[in-house]
Design a protein around this motif. Structure first.
Motif, PDB file in Angstrom:
ATOM      1  N   UNK A  68       0.834  -1.205   0.000  1.00  0.00           N
ATOM      2  CA  UNK A  68       0.000   0.000   0.000  1.00  0.00           C
ATOM      3  C   UNK A  68       0.870   1.257   0.000  1.00  0.00           C
ATOM      4  N   UNK A  69       1.959   1.189   0.728  1.00  0.00           N
ATOM      5  CA  UNK A  69       2.864   2.326   0.819  1.00  0.00           C
ATOM      6  C   UNK A  69       3.546   2.598  -0.517  1.00  0.00           C
ATOM      7  N   UNK A  70       3.972   1.543  -1.186  1.00  0.00           N
ATOM      8  CA  UNK A  70       4.770   1.710  -2.402  1.00  0.00           C
ATOM      9  C   UNK A  70       3.948   1.871  -3.663  1.00  0.00           C
ATOM     10  N   UNK A  71       2.749   1.214  -3.725  1.00  0.00           N
ATOM     11  CA  UNK A  71       1.993   1.251  -4.975  1.00  0.00           C
ATOM     12  C   UNK A  71       0.519   1.574  -4.797  1.00  0.00           C
ATOM     13  N   UNK A  72       0.072   1.704  -3.548  1.00  0.00           N
ATOM     14  CA  UNK A  72      -1.302   2.135  -3.317  1.00  0.00           C
ATOM     15  C   UNK A  72      -2.331   1.029  -3.317  1.00  0.00           C
ATOM     16  N   UNK A  73      -1.932  -0.204  -3.576  1.00  0.00           N
ATOM     17  CA  UNK A  73      -2.853  -1.338  -3.570  1.00  0.00           C
ATOM     18  C   UNK A  73      -2.065  -2.596  -3.245  1.00  0.00           C
ATOM     19  N   UNK A  74      -2.790  -3.685  -2.948  1.00  0.00           N
ATOM     20  CA  UNK A  74      -2.115  -4.925  -2.559  1.00  0.00           C
ATOM     21  C   UNK A  74      -2.402  -6.030  -3.563  1.00  0.00           C
ATOM     22  N   UNK A  75      -1.438  -6.944  -3.682  1.00  0.00           N
ATOM     23  CA  UNK A  75      -1.562  -8.121  -4.552  1.00  0.00           C
ATOM     24  C   UNK A  75      -1.274  -9.340  -3.680  1.00  0.00           C
ATOM     25  N   UNK A  76      -2.299  -9.917  -3.074  1.00  0.00           N
ATOM     26  CA  UNK A  76      -2.077 -11.005  -2.105  1.00  0.00           C
ATOM     27  C   UNK A  76      -1.258 -12.172  -2.638  1.00  0.00           C
ATOM     28  N   UNK A  77      -1.404 -12.517  -3.927  1.00  0.00           N
ATOM     29  CA  UNK A  77      -0.645 -13.653  -4.455  1.00  0.00           C
ATOM     30  C   UNK A  77       0.857 -13.393  -4.471  1.00  0.00           C
ATOM     31  N   UNK A  78       1.253 -12.124  -4.359  1.00  0.00           N
ATOM     32  CA  UNK A  78       2.678 -11.796  -4.355  1.00  0.00           C
ATOM     33  C   UNK A  78       3.252 -11.689  -2.956  1.00  0.00           C
ATOM     34  N   UNK A  79       2.414 -11.831  -1.931  1.00  0.00           N
ATOM     35  CA  UNK A  79       2.915 -11.772  -0.556  1.00  0.00           C
ATOM     36  C   UNK A  79       3.896 -12.915  -0.334  1.00  0.00           C
ATOM     37  N   UNK A  80       5.040 -12.626   0.296  1.00  0.00           N
ATOM     38  CA  UNK A  80       5.976 -13.703   0.623  1.00  0.00           C
ATOM     39  C   UNK A  80       6.518 -13.619   2.044  1.00  0.00           C
ATOM     40  N   UNK A  81       6.036 -12.640   2.836  1.00  0.00           N
ATOM     41  CA  UNK A  81       6.433 -12.549   4.244  1.00  0.00           C
ATOM     42  C   UNK A  81       5.236 -12.583   5.189  1.00  0.00           C
ATOM     43  N   UNK A  82       4.063 -12.268   4.694  1.00  0.00           N
ATOM     44  CA  UNK A  82       2.884 -12.236   5.544  1.00  0.00           C
ATOM     45  C   UNK A  82       2.348 -10.833   5.723  1.00  0.00           C
ATOM     46  N   UNK A  83       1.065 -10.741   6.010  1.00  0.00           N
ATOM     47  CA  UNK A  83       0.457  -9.441   6.243  1.00  0.00           C
ATOM     48  C   UNK A  83       0.934  -8.880   7.580  1.00  0.00           C
TER      49      UNK A  83
END
Length: 302
Positions: free
Chosen positions: A257-272
């Motif tokens: 959210x900080x870097x691009x303004x939206x989230x892509x859950x499939x790209x998460x690799x550390x956890x929310x």
């Protein structure tokens, strides 16, 4: 955190005077500072020991045997020798003390389970560094390389953690170190080697989902260390909140959210952020490795 005057680890390699070489991003298991993936070499543990420890932790070995690989660093180190070490400073003393505390904690835990803890080296560097997992820039953040069993840290990251992400405090910094040491623990008990194998046959999305489980367990292990440290009377009022705040600020969703303004859950690799806070707190509350089973289907429940 009352760290001054305590034992300092001898397992520090100070390469801050070296300046590093070329650059290849992606090695090891890292604290994220802007999203992106990671790679890593392979550290092989004994199969019998792996099965025993998986039983102790409540991890189903079959879950870890389903395929995959993150061996992007090859087998050779190519590591440069230290030319000259900078003079001691307060940050080096702090890092050495925190590393010593992790050594004491994990030595005790392994002994309680009939094992022996192999202490990792922690490499201090500035700008760029060469590891068994390849050449890396400080822009990638702190990382653990399974290939040489070393933690790599440019302490300038702590300034970014505080100034850019609003996660200040010495225990927030200690959490970062303890998280990377948590990956070393995973390497010793066989979690990382199995994860390396699993990636060979996984899609990127599936590999990311398994990576989240690995990273959250490292957060939980960091929490276990925090519990042992608290029992020594080292922690001060507000220290736990510093670590939880740091975990919240470097969650994948918060960073995206900080870097691009939206989230892509499939790209998460550390956890929310919520997951990272939950698992650090779970380790801290329990003080027990067995509480850090992030490999069951219910691990995501908050």
């Amino acid at each position: 955190m009352e760290w001054r005057g305590r034992r300092q680890s001898d397992n520090i390699e100070d390469r801050r005077a070296d300046g590093g070489g070329g650059f290849r991003s992606g090695p090891g298991f890292r604290i994220p500072i802007g999203g992106g993936g990671r790679g890593g070499g392979i550290g092989i543990g004994g199969l019998i020991f792996i099965v025993i420890v998986c039983f102790i932790l409540g991890i189903n070995p079959l879950t870890l045997l389903s395929g995959g690989d993150i061996d992007l660093g090859g087998g050779s180190s190519g590591q440069q020798q230290v030319q000259r070490a900078p003079q001691n400073d307060e940050m080096k003393a702090f890092v050495s003390t925190v590393l010593a505390e992790t050594e004491d904690t994990w030595t005790q835990i392994f002994q309680q389970r009939g094992g022996q803890y192999e202490e990792p080296k922690l490499v201090l560097f500035s700008g760029r560094v060469d590891s068994a997992c390849g050449l890396a820039s400080s822009a990638s953040g702190p990382f653990y390389c399974p290939g040489d069993r070393k933690v790599y840290l440019d302490t300038a990251f702590f300034q970014q953690l505080s100034g850019q992400f609003g996660a200040s405090g010495d225990f927030a910094e200690a959490y970062v170190i303890a998280h990377e040491v948590g990956h070393h623990v995973q390497n010793l008990i066989g979690v990382l080697p199995k994860f390396n194998q699993m990636r060979k046959s996984m899609s990127e999305a599936d590999a990311n989902r398994m990576s989240v489980r690995v990273e959250l367990q490292a957060d939980c292990f960091a929490g276990v260390w925090g519990k042992y440290t608290d029992q020594k009377g080292i922690l001060e009022t507000g220290d736990l909140e510093e670590a939880l705040n740091a975990a919240q600020k470097i969650g994948d969703d918060t960073l995206q959210r900080r870097s691009q303004g939206y989230v892509v859950p499939d790209s998460f690799n550390h956890g929310t952020s919520a997951q990272r806070v939950k698992w650090f707190r779970k380790g801290f509350t329990s003080g027990n490795m067995q509480a850090c089973d992030t490999f069951t289907p219910s691990y995501q429940q908050l």
